[in-house]
Design a protein around this motif. Structure first.
Motif, mmCIF file in Angstrom:
data_model
loop_
_atom_site.group_PDB
_atom_site.id
_atom_site.type_symbol
_atom_site.label_atom_id
_atom_site.label_comp_id
_atom_site.label_asym_id
_atom_site.label_seq_id
_atom_site.Cartn_x
_atom_site.Cartn_y
_atom_site.Cartn_z
ATOM 1 N N GLU A 8 -7.494 5.298 1.517
ATOM 2 C CA GLU A 8 -6.661 4.405 2.324
ATOM 3 C C GLU A 8 -5.700 3.624 1.431
ATOM 4 O O GLU A 8 -4.518 3.459 1.771
ATOM 5 C CB GLU A 8 -7.535 3.432 3.116
ATOM 6 C CG GLU A 8 -6.725 2.448 3.953
ATOM 7 C CD GLU A 8 -7.570 1.332 4.529
ATOM 8 O OE1 GLU A 8 -7.063 0.596 5.396
ATOM 9 O OE2 GLU A 8 -8.731 1.180 4.080
ATOM 10 N N SER A 9 -6.175 3.158 0.301
ATOM 11 C CA SER A 9 -5.340 2.352 -0.596
ATOM 12 C C SER A 9 -4.137 3.140 -1.098
ATOM 13 O O SER A 9 -2.996 2.657 -1.062
ATOM 14 C CB SER A 9 -6.161 1.842 -1.778
ATOM 15 O OG SER A 9 -7.214 1.010 -1.332
ATOM 16 N N VAL A 10 -4.359 4.382 -1.528
ATOM 17 C CA VAL A 10 -3.248 5.161 -2.060
ATOM 18 C C VAL A 10 -2.319 5.612 -0.942
ATOM 19 O O VAL A 10 -1.093 5.725 -1.133
ATOM 20 C CB VAL A 10 -3.766 6.365 -2.887
ATOM 21 C CG1 VAL A 10 -4.380 7.431 -1.992
ATOM 22 C CG2 VAL A 10 -2.634 6.949 -3.722
ATOM 23 N N SER A 11 -2.851 5.847 0.245
ATOM 24 C CA SER A 11 -2.003 6.233 1.378
ATOM 25 C C SER A 11 -1.024 5.117 1.733
ATOM 26 O O SER A 11 0.171 5.352 1.936
ATOM 27 C CB SER A 11 -2.865 6.582 2.601
ATOM 28 O OG SER A 11 -3.663 7.717 2.353
ATOM 29 N N VAL A 12 -1.527 3.874 1.807
ATOM 30 C CA VAL A 12 -0.662 2.734 2.125
ATOM 31 C C VAL A 12 0.329 2.494 0.995
ATOM 32 O O VAL A 12 1.512 2.199 1.224
ATOM 33 C CB VAL A 12 -1.520 1.479 2.401
ATOM 34 C CG1 VAL A 12 -0.623 0.255 2.591
ATOM 35 C CG2 VAL A 12 -2.395 1.695 3.635
ATOM 36 N N TYR A 13 -0.129 2.629 -0.226
ATOM 37 C CA TYR A 13 0.732 2.451 -1.405
ATOM 38 C C TYR A 13 1.906 3.437 -1.372
ATOM 39 O O TYR A 13 3.063 3.068 -1.587
ATOM 40 C CB TYR A 13 -0.119 2.660 -2.658
ATOM 41 C CG TYR A 13 0.645 2.736 -3.962
ATOM 42 C CD1 TYR A 13 1.144 1.600 -4.590
ATOM 43 C CD2 TYR A 13 0.851 3.972 -4.575
ATOM 44 C CE1 TYR A 13 1.836 1.683 -5.799
ATOM 45 C CE2 TYR A 13 1.533 4.067 -5.777
ATOM 46 C CZ TYR A 13 2.032 2.927 -6.382
ATOM 47 O OH TYR A 13 2.712 3.011 -7.573
ATOM 48 N N ARG A 26 4.026 -5.249 -0.903
ATOM 49 C CA ARG A 26 3.966 -4.961 0.533
ATOM 50 C C ARG A 26 2.708 -4.192 0.897
ATOM 51 O O ARG A 26 2.078 -4.440 1.931
ATOM 52 C CB ARG A 26 5.212 -4.180 0.960
ATOM 53 C CG ARG A 26 6.506 -4.996 0.874
ATOM 54 C CD ARG A 26 7.721 -4.123 1.170
ATOM 55 N NE ARG A 26 7.611 -3.504 2.487
ATOM 56 C CZ ARG A 26 8.306 -2.432 2.859
ATOM 57 N NH1 ARG A 26 9.121 -1.835 1.993
ATOM 58 N NH2 ARG A 26 8.178 -1.947 4.074
ATOM 59 N N ALA A 27 2.324 -3.260 0.044
ATOM 60 C CA ALA A 27 1.123 -2.480 0.331
ATOM 61 C C ALA A 27 -0.133 -3.352 0.297
ATOM 62 O O ALA A 27 -1.022 -3.229 1.149
ATOM 63 C CB ALA A 27 0.997 -1.333 -0.669
ATOM 64 N N SER A 28 -0.216 -4.265 -0.673
ATOM 65 C CA SER A 28 -1.395 -5.133 -0.770
ATOM 66 C C SER A 28 -1.456 -6.096 0.403
ATOM 67 O O SER A 28 -2.553 -6.457 0.859
ATOM 68 C CB SER A 28 -1.384 -5.898 -2.098
ATOM 69 O OG SER A 28 -0.221 -6.714 -2.208
ATOM 70 N N GLU A 29 -0.296 -6.534 0.889
ATOM 71 C CA GLU A 29 -0.279 -7.403 2.071
ATOM 72 C C GLU A 29 -0.849 -6.670 3.289
ATOM 73 O O GLU A 29 -1.611 -7.242 4.077
ATOM 74 C CB GLU A 29 1.144 -7.876 2.352
ATOM 75 C CG GLU A 29 1.669 -8.910 1.366
ATOM 76 C CD GLU A 29 3.114 -9.285 1.646
ATOM 77 O OE1 GLU A 29 3.726 -8.658 2.548
ATOM 78 O OE2 GLU A 29 3.635 -10.194 0.976
ATOM 79 N N GLN A 30 -0.469 -5.409 3.457
ATOM 80 C CA GLN A 30 -0.999 -4.648 4.589
ATOM 81 C C GLN A 30 -2.500 -4.433 4.441
ATOM 82 O O GLN A 30 -3.246 -4.505 5.431
ATOM 83 C CB GLN A 30 -0.284 -3.302 4.713
ATOM 84 C CG GLN A 30 -0.803 -2.454 5.879
ATOM 85 C CD GLN A 30 -0.047 -1.155 6.037
ATOM 86 O OE1 GLN A 30 1.128 -1.057 5.663
ATOM 87 N NE2 GLN A 30 -0.692 -0.142 6.593
ATOM 88 N N LEU A 31 -2.959 -4.167 3.211
ATOM 89 C CA LEU A 31 -4.385 -3.928 2.969
ATOM 90 C C LEU A 31 -5.185 -5.223 2.905
ATOM 91 O O LEU A 31 -6.427 -5.196 2.909
ATOM 92 C CB LEU A 31 -4.562 -3.156 1.659
ATOM 93 C CG LEU A 31 -4.058 -1.706 1.656
ATOM 94 C CD1 LEU A 31 -3.993 -1.171 0.230
ATOM 95 C CD2 LEU A 31 -4.962 -0.832 2.517
ATOM 96 N N ARG A 32 -4.459 -6.360 2.812
ATOM 97 C CA ARG A 32 -5.085 -7.685 2.719
ATOM 98 C C ARG A 32 -5.971 -7.799 1.474
ATOM 99 O O ARG A 32 -7.125 -8.248 1.543
ATOM 100 C CB ARG A 32 -5.883 -7.995 3.989
ATOM 101 C CG ARG A 32 -5.011 -8.081 5.229
ATOM 102 C CD ARG A 32 -5.820 -8.482 6.449
ATOM 103 N NE ARG A 32 -4.967 -8.584 7.608
ATOM 104 C CZ ARG A 32 -5.373 -8.929 8.832
ATOM 105 N NH1 ARG A 32 -6.667 -9.198 9.012
ATOM 106 N NH2 ARG A 32 -4.529 -8.997 9.826
ATOM 107 N N ILE A 33 -5.417 -7.339 0.357
ATOM 108 C CA ILE A 33 -6.110 -7.473 -0.926
ATOM 109 C C ILE A 33 -5.114 -8.032 -1.944
ATOM 110 O O ILE A 33 -3.895 -8.052 -1.707
ATOM 111 C CB ILE A 33 -6.660 -6.118 -1.418
ATOM 112 C CG1 ILE A 33 -5.520 -5.107 -1.601
ATOM 113 C CG2 ILE A 33 -7.727 -5.582 -0.465
ATOM 114 C CD1 ILE A 33 -5.966 -3.780 -2.162
#
Length: 556
Positions: A481-486, A495-502
């Motif tokens: 999931e992390s690499v997909s959002v990235y 932006r990716a970390s904001e979506q993942l909330r990390i």
């Protein structure tokens, strides 16, 4: 096989003399019809609408007496005009005189009658006039249809009969006398009965009894509402158990109502109604389960049945032109649920399509409904009409409807290609946009097809994605999931970390770990592209290969 013609008097008997009345028919001529369409004011002056390809029965919707009389006076009497016209202006003397001069049968329609219900009833008579039931029941015989069944039940019970579907829409009825009450009149005209009476039916438990039991239910008269006494019996689909024994299922197909007339309802009416319900169940099931001859012809023309297609012969049989452009619309459900292509939905779509284009053809196949518009090439107007119709028919499908409109094709020989195009669009989109075209949805359609091609070819599968999935399963992590959002955010860590909330540093650590697990370098553009394609393809294969929108995972 050519479509069977039906005598006009048979259509009139089906409609009932209280609602449609014959005003004039050519003296000594037997009038036969095999098709019906809506006709509007523009059809009276538009070139090419009164030729040999025209429908034989016109419903003059919204055409005033002056316009109708003027058109009838101009009609070519050498066979280029329809054989019969129904109008709410038929009482006008100028219209009657013009119909006589033109040699066209004229019928007067009740002012309160709904054109859509009238069209649907006529279409049912034309489509299913040869539908017969195979019952050995000696009461009704072995050669009947719903209208004949209603008339036979009326004779045996001494009442006035109507046969309704599960939504209380009248499908057939017997002749009405002077004793027909307001409820019967409004039901046949397509209007809703008095709300006070419907509430009474609910209070008396009539609807509940029909749902739970096969018994005949008596409905008392209601003097304040001028409603006469009735009997009603449910119509249920007949099913077979594992021993091959027939019985009634819980699938309610409709009801048969008997309104008391001048004479009391016959004492053996309960027995008659139970027998009639069994016959009606077979008739309705056959009509719904077996497509009409026209529907099969349309399916062959669209190419959904496979095999060779004799397009010229089909065009001649369907009375549509071979030459000129054509367009196809495909209708499906939203969100991947199976579209219930019920008779009501198909009929409603046919009504709207006929009003928009008199030569239109509609047929359901599988989980989709297709509309063919011959001699049409305006994408803008067709898309606009489709949006309006989809919005109107939303209530028919609980999950909602979506549609795809094809590009115009030059002749009927290319209609199968147009149908394949709308299937591509429906397969490659999810319905976020309810009405679309290939031109407007090319990105999700092409991406979806690329994803499906990758998933179907084992040689195109990257085993490094499997290594990532194995790691997540063993460690309870979410590296995939992390690499997909990235990747979806083009490598934008913030932006990716904001979506993942990390925290961004947490995401940076995970991306580095993904590179180690998969032995890749995500700083390389080609590696990022391949990783994104592989992740999207595997996710699509797991969820729903035809309905997910890959553009939500894979961005250009």
């Amino acid at each position: 096989m050519p479509i069977r013609e039906v005598r006009l008097d048979a259509v009139l008997r089906a409609l009932g003399g209280a609602f449609v009345e014959l005003v004039f028919a050519p003296s000594g001529d037997d009038v036969f019809v095999d098709s019906v369409v809506f006709a509007e004011v523009g059809d009276l002056t538009r070139p090419g609408t009164a030729d040999v390809e025209s429908s034989e029965l016109w419903l003059a919707v919204g055409i005033g007496a002056a316009e109708l009389a003027a058109w009838l006076n101009r009609v070519d009497q050498k066979g280029s005009a329809p054989r019969a016209v129904m109008s709410k202006e038929a009482s006008d003397t100028s219209v009657r005189a013009a119909a006589q001069r033109a040699g066209i049968a004229l019928m007067a329609v009740h002012p309160d009658a709904r054109w859509d219900r009238l069209f649907s009833t006529i279409r049912g008579v034309l489509d299913h006039s040869v539908s017969r039931q195979d019952s050995e029941d000696v009461v009704f015989g072995s050669d009947t249809d719903l209208f004949e069944l209603a008339q036979n039940v009326a004779s045996l019970t001494r009442g006035m009969v109507s046969i309704e579907d599960e939504r209380s829409h009248v499908m057939a009825y017997s002749a009405s006398g002077d004793a027909a009450d307001e409820l019967r009149r409004q039901s046949i005209l397509g209007r809703e009965g008095p709300r006070e009476y419907l509430r009474k039916l609910q209070e008396w438990g009539v609807f509940e009894s029909l749902r739970r039991s096969d018994d005949v239910v008596e409905v008392p008269a209601h003097e304040d509402l001028a409603i006469r006494r009735r009997l009603v019996v449910p119509i249920r689909r007949i099913s077979e158990n594992i021993k091959g024994e027939s019985g009634f299922s819980s699938d309610l197909l409709g009801t048969i109502w008997v309104q008391e007339g001048p004479l009391p309802i016959a004492g053996d009416a309960d027995r008659v109604l139970r027998g009639a319900a069994a016959i009606a169940a077979r008739l309705i099931s056959r009509i719904r389960d077996a497509p009409s001859n026209e529907a099969i012809q349309v399916q062959r023309l669209l190419g959904v049945l496979g095999g060779g297609v004799d397009v010229p012969s089909l065009a001649a049989s369907l009375s549509i032109p071979m030459s000129g452009p054509a367009m196809v619309i495909g209708v499906a459900s939203v969100g991947g649920s199976v579209l219930s292509a019920s008779g009501e939905l198909v009929s409603s779509l046919r009504l709207h399509a006929s009003a928009f284009h008199r030569e239109s053809l509609v047929s359901a196949f599988g989980a989709r409904i297709y509309v063919l518009f011959p001699r049409t090439q305006s994408v803008k107007s067709t898309v606009s009409w489709t949006r309006e119709v989809v919005a109107r028919l939303e209530k028919v499908s609980p999950s909602g409807l979506r549609a795809a409109v094809s590009s115009p094709v030059s002749t009927l020989t290319e209609v199968a290609r147009a149908r394949a195009e709308v299937d591509r669009v429906l397969d490659g989109t999810s319905g976020d946009v309810r009405v679309t075209t290939l031109a407007d949805s090319r990105t999700p359609v092409l991406l979806g097809e690329i994803m499906d091609a990758i998933a179907a070819d084992e040689q195109l599968h990257d085993p490094r994605i499997d290594a990532l999935d194995v790691y997540d399963r063993r460690n309870g992590s979410n590296m995939r999931e992390s690499v997909s959002v990235y990747l979806a955010h083009s490598g934008d860590v913030r932006r990716a970390s904001e979506q993942l909330r990390i925290h961004p540093n947490t995401l940076r650590y995970r991306i580095k770990r993904v590179e180690e697990i998969t032995d890749t370098d995500l700083s390389e553009p080609s590696t990022r592209l391949l990783m994104e394609i592989q992740l999207a393809a595997s996710a699509r294969a797991v969820s729903s290969p035809n309905l997910s929108d890959p553009s939500s995972t894979l961005r250009e």
